[in-house]
Design a protein around this motif. Structure first.
Motif, PDB file in Angstrom:
ATOM      1  N   ASP A   1       5.329  -7.099  11.892  1.00  9.41           N
ATOM      2  CA  ASP A   1       6.047  -5.821  11.939  1.00  9.41           C
ATOM      3  C   ASP A   1       6.219  -5.166  10.578  1.00  9.41           C
ATOM      4  O   ASP A   1       7.196  -4.441  10.344  1.00  9.41           O
ATOM      5  CB  ASP A   1       7.421  -6.002  12.614  1.00  9.41           C
ATOM      6  N   ASN A   2       5.296  -5.442   9.680  1.00 14.26           N
ATOM      7  CA  ASN A   2       5.209  -4.717   8.419  1.00 14.26           C
ATOM      8  C   ASN A   2       3.889  -3.953   8.420  1.00 14.26           C
ATOM      9  O   ASN A   2       2.868  -4.493   8.840  1.00 14.26           O
ATOM     10  CB  ASN A   2       5.245  -5.676   7.233  1.00 14.26           C
ATOM     11  N   ALA A   3       3.884  -2.728   7.954  1.00 17.51           N
ATOM     12  CA  ALA A   3       2.644  -1.941   7.917  1.00 17.51           C
ATOM     13  C   ALA A   3       1.788  -2.441   6.753  1.00 17.51           C
ATOM     14  O   ALA A   3       1.746  -1.840   5.687  1.00 17.51           O
ATOM     15  CB  ALA A   3       2.976  -0.465   7.760  1.00 17.51           C
ATOM     16  N   LEU A   4       1.091  -3.534   6.994  1.00 17.89           N
ATOM     17  CA  LEU A   4       0.372  -4.205   5.908  1.00 17.89           C
ATOM     18  C   LEU A   4      -1.017  -3.615   5.676  1.00 17.89           C
ATOM     19  O   LEU A   4      -1.323  -3.115   4.606  1.00 17.89           O
ATOM     20  CB  LEU A   4       0.260  -5.705   6.201  1.00 17.89           C
ATOM     21  N   GLY A   5      -1.878  -3.713   6.686  1.00 14.78           N
ATOM     22  CA  GLY A   5      -3.271  -3.365   6.453  1.00 14.78           C
ATOM     23  C   GLY A   5      -3.846  -4.305   5.408  1.00 14.78           C
ATOM     24  O   GLY A   5      -3.209  -5.278   4.997  1.00 14.78           O
ATOM     25  N   GLU A   6      -5.057  -4.011   4.961  1.00 11.36           N
ATOM     26  CA  GLU A   6      -5.675  -4.884   3.960  1.00 11.36           C
ATOM     27  C   GLU A   6      -4.865  -4.899   2.665  1.00 11.36           C
ATOM     28  O   GLU A   6      -4.653  -5.963   2.055  1.00 11.36           O
ATOM     29  CB  GLU A   6      -7.104  -4.433   3.663  1.00 11.36           C
ATOM     30  N   LYS A   7      -4.371  -3.749   2.246  1.00 15.49           N
ATOM     31  CA  LYS A   7      -3.617  -3.668   0.995  1.00 15.49           C
ATOM     32  C   LYS A   7      -2.377  -4.560   1.054  1.00 15.49           C
ATOM     33  O   LYS A   7      -2.045  -5.265   0.095  1.00 15.49           O
ATOM     34  CB  LYS A   7      -3.216  -2.222   0.723  1.00 15.49           C
ATOM     35  N   GLY A   8      -1.686  -4.528   2.189  1.00  9.90           N
ATOM     36  CA  GLY A   8      -0.495  -5.351   2.344  1.00  9.90           C
ATOM     37  C   GLY A   8      -0.813  -6.833   2.367  1.00  9.90           C
ATOM     38  O   GLY A   8      -0.078  -7.648   1.793  1.00  9.90           O
ATOM     39  N   ILE A   9      -1.906  -7.195   3.055  1.00 10.16           N
ATOM     40  CA  ILE A   9      -2.316  -8.599   3.089  1.00 10.16           C
ATOM     41  C   ILE A   9      -2.590  -9.092   1.666  1.00 10.16           C
ATOM     42  O   ILE A   9      -2.170 -10.185   1.271  1.00 10.16           O
ATOM     43  CB  ILE A   9      -3.578  -8.789   3.963  1.00 10.16           C
ATOM     44  N   ARG A  10      -3.267  -8.284   0.877  1.00 13.28           N
ATOM     45  CA  ARG A  10      -3.558  -8.673  -0.506  1.00 13.28           C
ATOM     46  C   ARG A  10      -2.272  -8.782  -1.320  1.00 13.28           C
ATOM     47  O   ARG A  10      -2.174  -9.626  -2.212  1.00 13.28           O
ATOM     48  CB  ARG A  10      -4.503  -7.651  -1.154  1.00 13.28           C
ATOM     49  N   ALA A  11      -1.284  -7.933  -1.010  1.00 11.19           N
ATOM     50  CA  ALA A  11       0.000  -8.009  -1.711  1.00 11.19           C
ATOM     51  C   ALA A  11       0.721  -9.322  -1.410  1.00 11.19           C
ATOM     52  O   ALA A  11       1.536  -9.790  -2.211  1.00 11.19           O
ATOM     53  CB  ALA A  11       0.882  -6.823  -1.323  1.00 11.19           C
TER      54      ALA A  11
END
Length: 520
Positions: A205-215
């Motif tokens: 439930d966090n708007a991660l996308g690839e950028k978030g996954i990398r974070a």
């Protein structure tokens, strides 16, 4: 662009007004509160309201009108005053919200969405920060949106329980934040995980996308004892799935992987399948509502070969009979499988018969099976019912939104009575008429642990519905077991159904089934 703000003098005036309101309302409830304590509570209330309004002042198109934002500020402050007074009436301190009933669990998810500042975070994490070393094993931050400063306080709290913390829930912790701030906050929270020995991590439930996954990279790569991780509803694209594989590859300890409501498609499923192949201990896998189609489903099935599964959930994907065929080899070998959900997977009769055949001599501990909305007709019911007949631990059977009809319902009813532990039977919208409904209800009366029976949206005559309601109320007087019949279509029933022919057909099946079990 200038941001909405209230001058310090104005905020001080609000805090004084809030303190007066808290004292007055508390006295109305028979509780006296000192002025100093009321001011302390008012400061917390105003800070939370101001932070919430500040965040809400930003919109996707720019900036909200100042008058609207000020109204949000006032409304939030008013709601928080009521909550503060209710807490006082219950005898709770201002800092009591972050404290959980169990000493080893800190749960901040109290039903109220909140934008957390550094000051608020210090209050929420008070039980941990006040100790040089904490024994907390589980922390849940869900529904609290963390800015960068607040995330730094949380990181400090994680550090104080680094010797004991094993379960960290970071779901829904950046809602409403601008992307740049959200990624920085998330990175701060996940960098703080380094040095811990987590067993479970939830990033849902966090708007991660690839950028978030990398974070989140530090949290994903530094945990050598991680057993379970969840990525539900995170905007998991093809690229994000590849990032998950890259950061979790060859994780020998991983047993549980949950993905739900994402945009993975077949290519994303390929990356996840590769991860599963490199994860020898996988036993609980979910990839639900992820737009996975036949080729992706078959790749996932191939990766699951040889795994000792406890739970498998692939529902709401366009898998088709082809994926069911690929799953046969997986399901045939399972001895510990308890939960299987292949609902809304476009299996049709062909796919269901393949799955049923695979389960015939496997999964003896099966507790729940989901095959809803798969276009199952009565033709597939003999195979399905045979496979479920020997599953004595069944607690839940979900077959809603299929086309079982009376014939399928009668066959299913023939195996229900011995299943004493059955709790849920969902036959919603299955073209069932009088004969099938009566057969099901008669058989289910022996299931004393039953909590839910759904026969709604079928073709049951009105007089039969009345009879069923009466029988169920008499058999289960302590609870509301039977779902409403508000969608029942009694005029759709098939008047040509021959009860005697149906009974003979069912009895023939029962005799055949009994013979097959006696020959085992």
């Amino acid at each position: 662009m200038e941001e909405w703000e209230v001058k310090e003098l104005g905020r001080k005036s609000v805090r004084e007004g809030v303190a007066h309101s808290i004292r007055s309302l508390a006295e109305l409830k028979g509780v006296k509160i000192e002025e100093e304590k009321a001011l302390a509570k008012a400061k917390v209330v105003e800070e939370k309201a101001y932070t919430a309004a500040k965040v809400d002042s930003r919109t996707t198109t720019g900036r909200r009108p100042d008058e609207e934002t000020t109204q949000i500020y006032a409304r939030k402050a008013g709601n928080l005053v009521v909550q503060a007074v209710e807490a006082i009436e219950r005898g709770e301190d201002a800092g009591g919200k972050g404290q959980a009933g169990a000493e080893d669990y800190l749960d901040l998810c109290d039903g109220n969405r909140e934008f957390v500042t550094a000051e608020t975070a210090k209050e929420l994490f008070g039980p941990i920060l006040s100790a040089s070393k904490s024994g907390v094993r589980r922390i849940r931050l869900s529904t609290k949106s963390f800015g960068v400063d607040a995330a730094a306080v949380a990181a400090e709290a994680f550090s104080t329980c680094r010797d004991t913390l094993v379960d960290l829930d970071l779901s829904d912790v950046i809602a409403g934040r601008p992307e740049d701030e959200a990624m920085k906050s998330l990175k701060c929270l996940c960098d703080a995980v380094e040095g811990l020995e987590l067993e479970s991590l939830d990033l849902s439930d966090n708007a991660l996308g690839e950028k978030g996954i990398r974070a989140c990279a530090t949290a994903l790569t530094s945990q050598k004892s991680l057993r379970g991780i969840a990525f539900r509803n995170i905007g998991c694209s093809v690229a994000a799935c590849k990032a998950i594989h890259d950061l979790l590859a060859c994780r020998g300890t991983l047993k549980r992987l949950h993905l739900y409501n994402n945009m993975s498609d077949n290519e994303g499923a390929f990356s996840i399948a590769k991860l599963i192949q490199e994860t020898p201990c996988m036993e609980d896998f979910m990839m639900v509502s992820s737009r996975v189609k036949q080729e992706g489903g078959q790749r996932l099935a191939g990766a699951l070969m040889g795994k000792n599964l406890v739970s498998l959930d692939l529902h709401d994907n366009i898998l088709g009979p082809e994926t069911a065929g690929a799953l046969v080899g997986v399901l045939q070998t399972q001895q510990h499988l308890k939960h299987l959900n292949l609902s809304e997977a476009c299996l049709e009769d062909e796919g269901v018969e393949l799955v049923a055949g695979a389960l015939m001599n496997s999964a003896p501990k099966l507790e729940s099976v989901g095959l809803a909305a798969n276009d199952i007709t009565a033709d597939a019911c003999p195979s399905l019912v045979r496979s479920l007949a020997g599953k004595q631990n069944l607690r839940e059977i979900d077959l809603k939104e299929n086309e079982l009809g009376d014939r399928g319902a009668c066959l299913l009813s023939s195996i229900l009575a011995p299943k004493a532990g059955l709790e849920t039977l969902d036959l919603y919208q299955n073209e069932i008429g009088r004969a099938g409904a009566v057969a099901v209800v008669k058989s289910i009366l022996a299931c004393k642990n039953l909590k839910k029976l759904d026969l709604n949206a079928n073709y049951i005559p009105g007089d039969c519905v009345d009879e069923i309601v009466g029988v169920m109320k008499h058999a289960f007087p302590e609870g509301s077991i039977l779902s409403e019949f508000d969608e029942n279509e009694e005029d759709m029933g098939d008047d040509d159904t021959d009860p005697q022919e149906l009974q003979a057909y069912t009895q023939s099946f029962v005799d055949e089934l009994a013979s097959s079990f006696s020959n085992l």
